[in-house]
Design an enzyme around this catalytic site. Structure first.
Site, PDB file in Angstrom:
ATOM      1  N   GLU A  87     -53.363   5.254 -20.499  1.00 23.62           N
ATOM      2  CA  GLU A  87     -54.693   4.656 -20.534  1.00 23.62           C
ATOM      3  C   GLU A  87     -54.883   3.592 -19.448  1.00 23.62           C
ATOM      4  O   GLU A  87     -55.965   3.450 -18.877  1.00 23.62           O
ATOM      5  CB  GLU A  87     -54.943   4.019 -21.910  1.00 23.62           C
ATOM      6  N   ASP A  88     -53.819   2.844 -19.159  1.00 23.46           N
ATOM      7  CA  ASP A  88     -53.947   1.669 -18.294  1.00 23.46           C
ATOM      8  C   ASP A  88     -53.341   1.830 -16.900  1.00 23.46           C
ATOM      9  O   ASP A  88     -53.404   0.904 -16.095  1.00 23.46           O
ATOM     10  CB  ASP A  88     -53.303   0.452 -18.968  1.00 23.46           C
TER      11      ASP A  88
END
Length: 236
Positions: A87-88
């Site tokens: 996600e990051d």
């Protein structure tokens, strides 16, 4: 994380995690698998920081430690260390599969999908529906375990967020995640989540209760000392 922020390095965190793993009776093979996930997560998150100023990697390590204490399997603990990577960072699903295989990647993907759910209502019926939806999306219950450990650490480090955000997250935790922890039989996590929610939702009441507990501490310790001495006498 007890280390001074200025002394945190890749090696120091790895050594701390390795010690923690052996302390909890993990096999050498298990330790090697988990440390591989740690190094991948550390390198992927790079210079990312938390609101506290700590390196971001401190968070997934804390999540992993909670699951290590629960004696979870290797893929679950690896997923805890890797749960924010896709996600990051620039790491893709295929990158994850190549490095850690289908099982761990599936868990990480499940946690990522749960993170995208947006809970808006505090009404009891809506909260129940949301919990059901969360459990339905998480085809593997280990995904929910990672999410619970993730939420626990987020609640433990909520001080660095604005007050409005603190209350929103605390209410969501009280409505969704504390009941889920209870459903999974994780009583210790349930109680800590509820205590932390009280701290942010009802700070005055929380302080009163906390002060009472602290004031009675010496009294409780004195009573425990008396009981220990009596037991020791009997055993002798």
């Amino acid at each position: 994380m007890n280390q001074d922020i200025t002394t945190i390095t890749k090696d120091s965190l790895k050594q701390d995690l390795e010690t923690f793993l052996f302390k909890h009776n993990r096999s050498s093979n298990s330790v090697n698998q988990i440390l591989k996930a740690y190094e991948f997560a550390f390198d992927s998150h790079g210079d990312q920081k938390r609101k506290s100023g700590e390196p971001y990697i401190v968070h997934p390590i804390a999540v992993a430690k909670t699951l290590i204490e629960l004696s979870c399997d290797d893929p679950t603990i690896c997923a805890a260390l890797l749960h924010d990577v896709m996600e990051d960072t620039e790491v893709s699903l295929e990158d994850m599969k190549k490095a850690f295989g289908e099982e761990t990647t599936s868990l990480v993907d499940g946690v990522t999908k749960l993170g995208k759910l947006n809970f808006k209502s505090t009404e009891q019926e809506q909260a129940n529906n949301f919990r059901k939806m969360l459990l339905a999306i998480a085809k593997d219950m280990r995904v929910v375990l990672v999410k619970l450990a993730d939420r626990l650490n987020n609640m433990q480090t909520l001080d660095h967020l604005p007050e409005e955000k603190q209350k929103k997250i605390a209410q969501e935790t009280l409505d969704i995640f504390a009941p889920l922890a209870n459903r999974f039989g994780l009583n210790t996590i349930k109680i800590e989540l509820e205590d932390l929610c009280l701290k942010y939702l009802h700070p005055i009441g929380y302080k009163k209760v906390n002060d009472i507990i602290k004031s009675k501490k010496s009294e409780r310790e004195a009573q425990v000392k008396i009981v220990k001495e009596r037991i020791r006498d009997i055993l002798n």
